[in-house]
Design a protein around this motif. Sequence first.
Motif, short mmCIF file in Angstrom:
data_model
loop_
_atom_site.label_atom_id
_atom_site.label_comp_id
_atom_site.label_asym_id
_atom_site.label_seq_id
_atom_site.Cartn_x
_atom_site.Cartn_y
_atom_site.Cartn_z
N GLY A 303 2.87 3.35 -4.63
CA GLY A 303 3.36 1.99 -4.65
C GLY A 303 3.85 1.57 -3.29
O GLY A 303 3.72 2.29 -2.30
N ARG A 304 4.46 0.37 -3.25
CA ARG A 304 4.93 -0.18 -1.98
C ARG A 304 6.44 -0.41 -1.94
O ARG A 304 6.98 -0.68 -0.89
N PRO A 325 4.97 -3.10 3.93
CA PRO A 325 4.13 -4.30 3.95
C PRO A 325 2.67 -3.97 3.72
O PRO A 325 2.17 -2.93 4.16
N GLN A 326 2.01 -4.84 3.01
CA GLN A 326 0.58 -4.66 2.74
C GLN A 326 -0.21 -5.04 3.98
O GLN A 326 0.10 -6.00 4.68
N GLY A 334 -0.54 4.07 5.44
CA GLY A 334 0.70 3.39 5.78
C GLY A 334 1.02 2.24 4.87
O GLY A 334 2.15 1.77 4.84
N GLU A 335 0.04 1.70 4.15
CA GLU A 335 0.34 0.57 3.29
C GLU A 335 0.82 1.01 1.93
O GLU A 335 1.21 0.18 1.12
N LEU A 368 9.90 3.52 -8.13
CA LEU A 368 8.77 3.13 -7.28
C LEU A 368 7.99 2.06 -8.03
O LEU A 368 7.57 2.27 -9.18
N SER A 369 7.78 0.91 -7.40
CA SER A 369 7.09 -0.19 -8.06
C SER A 369 6.09 -0.83 -7.11
O SER A 369 5.80 -0.29 -6.04
N ASN A 370 5.57 -2.01 -7.51
CA ASN A 370 4.51 -2.67 -6.75
C ASN A 370 3.36 -1.68 -6.58
O ASN A 370 2.88 -1.42 -5.48
#
Length: 389
Positions: A303-304, A325-326, A334-335, A368-370
Motif C-alpha cells: 500500500g501507500r 506519493p504515487q 518507491g511508489e 496499511l491502506s491505499n
Amino acid sequence: MSRSVPQDPPAPDNDGLPEEAGGLRKIIHVDMDAFFASVEQRDNPHLRGKPVAVGGSSGRGVVAAASYEARRFGVRSAMPSVTAKRLCPDLVFVKSRFDAYREASRQIRAVFEHHTPLVEPLSLDEAYLDVTEDRLGIGSATRIAELIRQEIPAKTRLTASAGVSYNKFLAKLASDQNKPDGLCVIRPGEGADFVATLPIRRFHGVGPKAEEKMKRLGIETGADLAARDIAFLRTHFGSFADYLFRAARGIDLRPVRPHRIRKSVGGERTFSQDIGGAGALRDTLEDIIDIVWERIERAEARGRTVTLKLKYNDFSIITRAKSIPQRPHSSKGGEWIEDKARFARLARELLEEALPLPLPIRLMGLTLSNLDRGKADEPPRDEAQLSLL
C-alpha cells in the motif's frame, strides 16, 4: 489427534442443509491446523513433534504462529517471544517463510475451487465456501467438507479442520469445535442451541475487555446473552449490540463474497495499564510493527499509506498518517510500501511526531491502506478479529 466426524445422512443431497430455503445456504469454513508451524514441521523432519514457534526469538520478537506442541504450554500467536520462551523453555523458533506458505495456500485454494467458485479467503490458511450448488453435484455439504479434508493432506501433507452449517457465523464456530483435524456440522434448528452452550469468549469479536464487561453484567454463555433484550444490549454495548443479539440466536445473513476488495490491513493493541513514557511507547510500537507486518505479508498486500492510531486514557482518539506519493508511469520502485523497513520507518516517524503525548494512552494501532488493487482482492479477517490482544 482428536477427530469427531458426524455421520453423513443417507442421501447425498440431504444433509439437513436446504438448498436455500428461508435464506439458508450450505456453508463450509475450512481452517488449516497451525498452518505456518505445520509447514515448517512438514519441511523439516527435525521439527516434528517438537514445540515450534514461527517468528523472531529476540527480545522484541513476536510469535506469528505456534505448533500444537507449543500451544500445550500456553504459547499463542501475537505473544512476545520472551514470554513464549518462559512458558516453554524448549521452544524452537524458526523464521517465517512466506513463499512456502503462499505456495501451500495456492494448492489449498485449488482444492476449494474444484468444488465451488464461491470461495471467500480470510487469509492464507482459512476460507469460507458456499456449496449450495457445488461443481460436482455432490449435494451434501458434509460430504464435500470431508472430501476437502482428504484432498488437502493428499496434496500438501497438511491437515485442516472444517465446520459445516447454514451460515458463516456458525460454520466458523463449528470449525473451531474439534480442532485439530476435525469436522463439526451444525444443522438447521441446531444453531441457537449450539451457541447457547458456548462461553461468551467463543463469540468472534468478544475480546478480553468485552468478556470482563459481560461477566460483570452476568453474561457468561450464549444462553445468558440470548436472555438479554436488544434495548439492554444497546444500552451497554452500543453499535456492537445488533451483532450480539443476532449471534446469540445463531443468525448471520452475510453472503460468501469471493471478490471482496480489501481496503486495509492492520491491528491494534489495548493495554492492561495506560502507557505514557516515550520509551515504553517506542517498545510497544516495535511489537505492533512486527505483528502487523506479518499480517501484511500473509495478505500479500502492499500500500501507500501508514496510519497510527492512539486512544488516550480519556477515550479520545487521534490518528496520524503518512503516504508514499504515487508516481504515474514510473517503472521504478518507491511508489509502494512493500518492505518491512519502509513500513517501520514511517510508523516510527508518526510516533515521534506525536511525542510528547498530552495524556497516557490505552490503545495503539497501525494500519496499511491505499492498497494496490491488483494485490488486494482477498478480504481481511473478520473485522472483529483485528485486535492483537
